[in-house]
Write an enzyme that holds these catalytic residues in place. Structure first.
Site, PDB file in Angstrom:
ATOM      1  N   SER A  75       0.842  -1.195   0.000  1.00 53.85           N
ATOM      2  CA  SER A  75       0.000   0.000   0.000  1.00 53.85           C
ATOM      3  C   SER A  75       0.872   1.238   0.000  1.00 53.85           C
ATOM      4  CB  SER A  75      -0.926   0.002   1.222  1.00 53.85           C
ATOM      5  OG  SER A  75      -1.830   1.100   1.167  1.00 53.85           O
ATOM      6  N   ASP A  76       0.362   2.318  -0.590  1.00 53.07           N
ATOM      7  CA  ASP A  76       1.110   3.566  -0.618  1.00 53.07           C
ATOM      8  C   ASP A  76       0.137   4.740  -0.578  1.00 53.07           C
ATOM      9  OD1 ASP A  76       3.888   4.789  -1.026  1.00 53.07           O
ATOM     10  OD2 ASP A  76       2.699   5.837  -2.536  1.00 53.07           O
ATOM     11  N   GLN A  77       0.613   5.851  -0.029  1.00 52.85           N
ATOM     12  CA  GLN A  77      -0.242   7.039   0.081  1.00 52.85           C
ATOM     13  C   GLN A  77       0.563   8.299  -0.187  1.00 52.85           C
ATOM     14  OE1 GLN A  77      -1.793   8.713   4.010  1.00 52.85           O
ATOM     15  NE2 GLN A  77      -3.646   7.761   3.190  1.00 52.85           N
ATOM     16  N   ALA A 115      -3.344   3.782  -2.465  1.00 52.90           N
ATOM     17  CA  ALA A 115      -3.460   2.619  -3.346  1.00 52.90           C
ATOM     18  C   ALA A 115      -3.117   1.349  -2.589  1.00 52.90           C
ATOM     19  CB  ALA A 115      -2.534   2.765  -4.548  1.00 52.90           C
TER      20      ALA A 115
END
Length: 201
Positions: A75-77, A115
């Protein structure tokens, strides 16, 4: 753990974040967490949604050599300001950078792009969420007190931790998935894991 998952593929969360671990635990699955080593720098002229999806996939893929048979979640933000001159904000890394980020966010509406990738052998499943946050006008003393109370904010996109004292910095939050702002969009994650064969609930 759901008994239907007793023979499921090993599940790995590609993150060292205790907040992402706590979120994933809400789905009732057994998993392990490991930290990926990934260069999170954006590429030239890369679209924001593409950056977060690429990095979510890269984090999952970085753990594949260690867990070749596992199903891996990455996950990434990122945070981006709205308006005529949008500014991309990732993890500040230092307190001084966090102060600058929060000064930038003060009184503005920003979008947090989050994501998630579920990597199962060669099968890649991706999803994204956009959360809109309107920040109050923040005084220098408010910013300093917030960072005193939340030193881990330097490891969060935009220096913003909505799950803790950061909630006091904003006026409104609008999202299809409230868990996304904390770092892992659980609605999408649950859907992708069901597609991967996990029983949720």
């Amino acid at each position: 753990m759901n008994s239907d998952n007793s023979k499921a593929q090993e599940l790995v969360l590609a993150s060292s974040s205790r907040y992402r671990r706590a979120l994933l635990q809400r789905l009732g699955l057994r998993f392990i967490a490991a930290s990926p080593d990934v260069d999170e720098s954006p590429q030239v002229d890369e679209d924001i949604s593409r950056i977060t999806q690429r990095l979510a996939q890269a984090k999952a893929a970085a753990l594949r050599p260690r867990f070749p048979q596992a199903c891996i979640i990455g996950s990434d933000q990122l945070c981006v300001t709205t308006g005529p001159s949008p500014t991309l904000l990732g993890k500040p890394g230092t307190r001084d950078a966090a102060v600058q980020q929060l000064q930038t966010l003060s009184g503005r509406t920003v979008h947090f792009h989050t994501a998630v990738c579920v990597l199962q052998q060669q099968h890649v499943r991706l999803a994204s969420d956009i959360t809109q946050v309107r920040f109050r006008e923040l005084t220098p003393s408010e910013i300093e007190r917030y960072l005193d109370a939340e030193p881990e904010a330097i490891h969060c996109a935009g220096s913003f931790m909505s799950e803790a004292l950061g909630i006091s910095l904003c006026e409104t939050i609008s999202s299809d998935d409230p868990s996304a702002l904390i770092g892992l969009p659980l609605i999408a994650t649950g859907r992708l894991l069901r597609e991967a064969g996990y029983a949720i609930p």
